[in-house]
Design a protein around this motif. Structure first.
Motif, mmCIF file in Angstrom:
data_model
loop_
_atom_site.group_PDB
_atom_site.id
_atom_site.type_symbol
_atom_site.label_atom_id
_atom_site.label_comp_id
_atom_site.label_asym_id
_atom_site.label_seq_id
_atom_site.Cartn_x
_atom_site.Cartn_y
_atom_site.Cartn_z
ATOM 1 N N LEU A 18 0.833 -1.206 0.000
ATOM 2 C CA LEU A 18 0.000 0.000 0.000
ATOM 3 C C LEU A 18 0.867 1.254 0.000
ATOM 4 O O LEU A 18 0.590 2.211 -0.729
ATOM 5 N N VAL A 19 1.914 1.239 0.810
ATOM 6 C CA VAL A 19 2.863 2.364 0.821
ATOM 7 C C VAL A 19 3.418 2.578 -0.592
ATOM 8 O O VAL A 19 3.422 3.700 -1.107
ATOM 9 N N ALA A 20 3.883 1.504 -1.225
ATOM 10 C CA ALA A 20 4.481 1.614 -2.562
ATOM 11 C C ALA A 20 3.460 2.089 -3.593
ATOM 12 O O ALA A 20 3.760 2.962 -4.419
ATOM 13 N N GLY A 21 2.250 1.525 -3.542
ATOM 14 C CA GLY A 21 1.221 1.908 -4.520
ATOM 15 C C GLY A 21 0.788 3.351 -4.372
ATOM 16 O O GLY A 21 0.678 4.087 -5.356
ATOM 17 N N PHE A 22 0.543 3.772 -3.124
ATOM 18 C CA PHE A 22 0.128 5.159 -2.920
ATOM 19 C C PHE A 22 1.249 6.109 -3.318
ATOM 20 O O PHE A 22 1.020 7.106 -4.011
ATOM 21 N N ALA A 23 2.480 5.809 -2.900
ATOM 22 C CA ALA A 23 3.622 6.668 -3.242
ATOM 23 C C ALA A 23 3.818 6.733 -4.749
ATOM 24 O O ALA A 23 4.070 7.808 -5.303
ATOM 25 N N ALA A 24 3.682 5.601 -5.426
ATOM 26 C CA ALA A 24 3.849 5.582 -6.883
ATOM 27 C C ALA A 24 2.849 6.524 -7.543
ATOM 28 O O ALA A 24 3.217 7.335 -8.400
ATOM 29 N N ASN A 25 1.584 6.429 -7.134
ATOM 30 C CA ASN A 25 0.572 7.275 -7.772
ATOM 31 C C ASN A 25 0.653 8.727 -7.343
ATOM 32 O O ASN A 25 0.377 9.622 -8.133
ATOM 33 N N ALA A 26 1.018 8.980 -6.115
ATOM 34 C CA ALA A 26 1.076 10.363 -5.633
ATOM 35 C C ALA A 26 2.327 11.081 -6.107
ATOM 36 O O ALA A 26 2.301 12.299 -6.332
ATOM 37 N N LEU A 27 3.422 10.345 -6.284
ATOM 38 C CA LEU A 27 4.701 10.999 -6.538
ATOM 39 C C LEU A 27 5.314 10.727 -7.909
ATOM 40 O O LEU A 27 6.077 11.564 -8.407
ATOM 41 N N PHE A 28 5.026 9.575 -8.503
ATOM 42 C CA PHE A 28 5.813 9.183 -9.669
ATOM 43 C C PHE A 28 5.050 8.992 -10.971
ATOM 44 O O PHE A 28 5.635 9.137 -12.038
ATOM 45 N N THR A 29 3.774 8.630 -10.922
ATOM 46 C CA THR A 29 3.059 8.392 -12.181
ATOM 47 C C THR A 29 2.381 9.674 -12.659
ATOM 48 O O THR A 29 2.034 10.544 -11.861
ATOM 49 N N ASP A 30 2.194 9.764 -13.949
ATOM 50 C CA ASP A 30 1.458 10.883 -14.545
ATOM 51 C C ASP A 30 -0.026 10.671 -14.264
ATOM 52 O O ASP A 30 -0.571 9.597 -14.551
ATOM 53 N N ASP A 31 -0.684 11.694 -13.709
ATOM 54 C CA ASP A 31 -2.102 11.581 -13.340
ATOM 55 C C ASP A 31 -2.994 11.142 -14.499
ATOM 56 O O ASP A 31 -4.040 10.550 -14.276
ATOM 57 N N GLU A 32 -2.613 11.458 -15.701
ATOM 58 C CA GLU A 32 -3.438 11.150 -16.868
ATOM 59 C C GLU A 32 -3.098 9.801 -17.494
ATOM 60 O O GLU A 32 -3.716 9.412 -18.485
ATOM 61 N N SER A 33 -2.140 9.085 -16.938
ATOM 62 C CA SER A 33 -1.655 7.860 -17.585
ATOM 63 C C SER A 33 -2.492 6.637 -17.217
ATOM 64 O O SER A 33 -3.143 6.588 -16.173
ATOM 65 N N THR A 34 -2.413 5.656 -18.085
ATOM 66 C CA THR A 34 -3.048 4.365 -17.824
ATOM 67 C C THR A 34 -2.376 3.691 -16.624
ATOM 68 O O THR A 34 -3.049 3.035 -15.822
ATOM 69 N N LEU A 35 -1.065 3.882 -16.479
ATOM 70 C CA LEU A 35 -0.349 3.311 -15.339
ATOM 71 C C LEU A 35 -0.934 3.831 -14.025
ATOM 72 O O LEU A 35 -1.122 3.067 -13.077
ATOM 73 N N HIS A 36 -1.252 5.122 -13.971
ATOM 74 C CA HIS A 36 -1.847 5.723 -12.776
ATOM 75 C C HIS A 36 -3.164 5.009 -12.437
ATOM 76 O O HIS A 36 -3.421 4.679 -11.280
ATOM 77 N N GLU A 37 -3.986 4.759 -13.450
ATOM 78 C CA GLU A 37 -5.261 4.063 -13.237
ATOM 79 C C GLU A 37 -5.032 2.656 -12.712
ATOM 80 O O GLU A 37 -5.680 2.234 -11.749
ATOM 81 N N TRP A 38 -4.121 1.915 -13.326
ATOM 82 C CA TRP A 38 -3.894 0.527 -12.945
ATOM 83 C C TRP A 38 -3.288 0.418 -11.552
ATOM 84 O O TRP A 38 -3.624 -0.493 -10.794
ATOM 85 N N VAL A 39 -2.400 1.340 -11.207
ATOM 86 C CA VAL A 39 -1.862 1.343 -9.841
ATOM 87 C C VAL A 39 -3.004 1.629 -8.864
ATOM 88 O O VAL A 39 -3.103 1.010 -7.811
ATOM 89 N N GLY A 40 -3.888 2.552 -9.230
ATOM 90 C CA GLY A 40 -5.058 2.848 -8.389
ATOM 91 C C GLY A 40 -5.949 1.624 -8.201
ATOM 92 O O GLY A 40 -6.391 1.337 -7.085
#
Length: 179
Positions: A18-40
């Motif tokens: 959960l720490v890694a997933g939240f940090a990835a989406n909050a800090l490293f992925t582009d909000d508009e990216s498909t990766l952001h959605e899948w991590v979410g």
């Protein structure tokens, strides 16, 4: 120090994933990216698994073990104010409230994030604003959580971060333990 096995492997894996997933989406992925959605989606899936584990897992993983009463939370505040050092083998009452806050907040972030991908809510301003406010609240809550873990570790003599890695709480021999 007395060693008490507390956190099972699932709880520890869940916590750090959960720490890694939240940090990835909050800090490293582009909000508009498909990766952001899948991590979410993965983060929401983790929480769904945690909710199930909270019903069927071992003692300290179960919600029945750590849902605090207002009285227990106030007692912990009194302990802090008076310098009384009681060690909780599972979650402290205030820690449990923070966990409930974070689980609910992150689920709502996932729900608003999903809503933004649907035709019904795509481009709806209040959904995007709610998503952003919830992320901000989660970030504040996480900072408070980290500060409280550090504080409680020093206050009680129990290394809480180490316990979340090893699964074992090492409690000072003279500590009053609350099971």
């Amino acid at each position: 120090m007395t060693r008490h096995p507390v956190w099972d492997p699932f709880i520890r894996l869940f916590h750090w994933a959960l720490v890694a997933g939240f940090a990835a989406n909050a800090l490293f992925t582009d909000d508009e990216s498909t990766l952001h959605e899948w991590v979410g989606y993965a983060v929401v899936g983790l929480i769904a698994a945690r909710l199930i584990w909270g019903l069927i897992g071992p003692r300290h993983a179960r919600f029945a073990d750590f849902l605090p009463s207002p009285r227990a939370a106030l007692q912990q505040v009194q302990d802090i104010a008076t310098g009384r050092h009681r060690v909780y083998l599972g979650h402290t009452p205030l820690g449990a409230l923070m966990i409930l806050n974070l689980l609910l907040t992150i689920l709502l972030i996932g729900a608003t994030g999903y809503m933004m991908t649907t035709n019904a809510f795509w481009g709806v301003e209040w959904v995007e604003e709610a998503h952003e406010v919830l992320v901000g609240w989660a970030e504040i809550s996480i900072l408070v959580h980290i500060a409280a873990v550090i504080w409680e570790s020093f206050r009680t003599g129990v290394n809480l971060p180490q316990a979340m890695i090893s699964g074992v709480k090492s409690v000072p021999d003279d500590a009053t333990i609350v099971k």
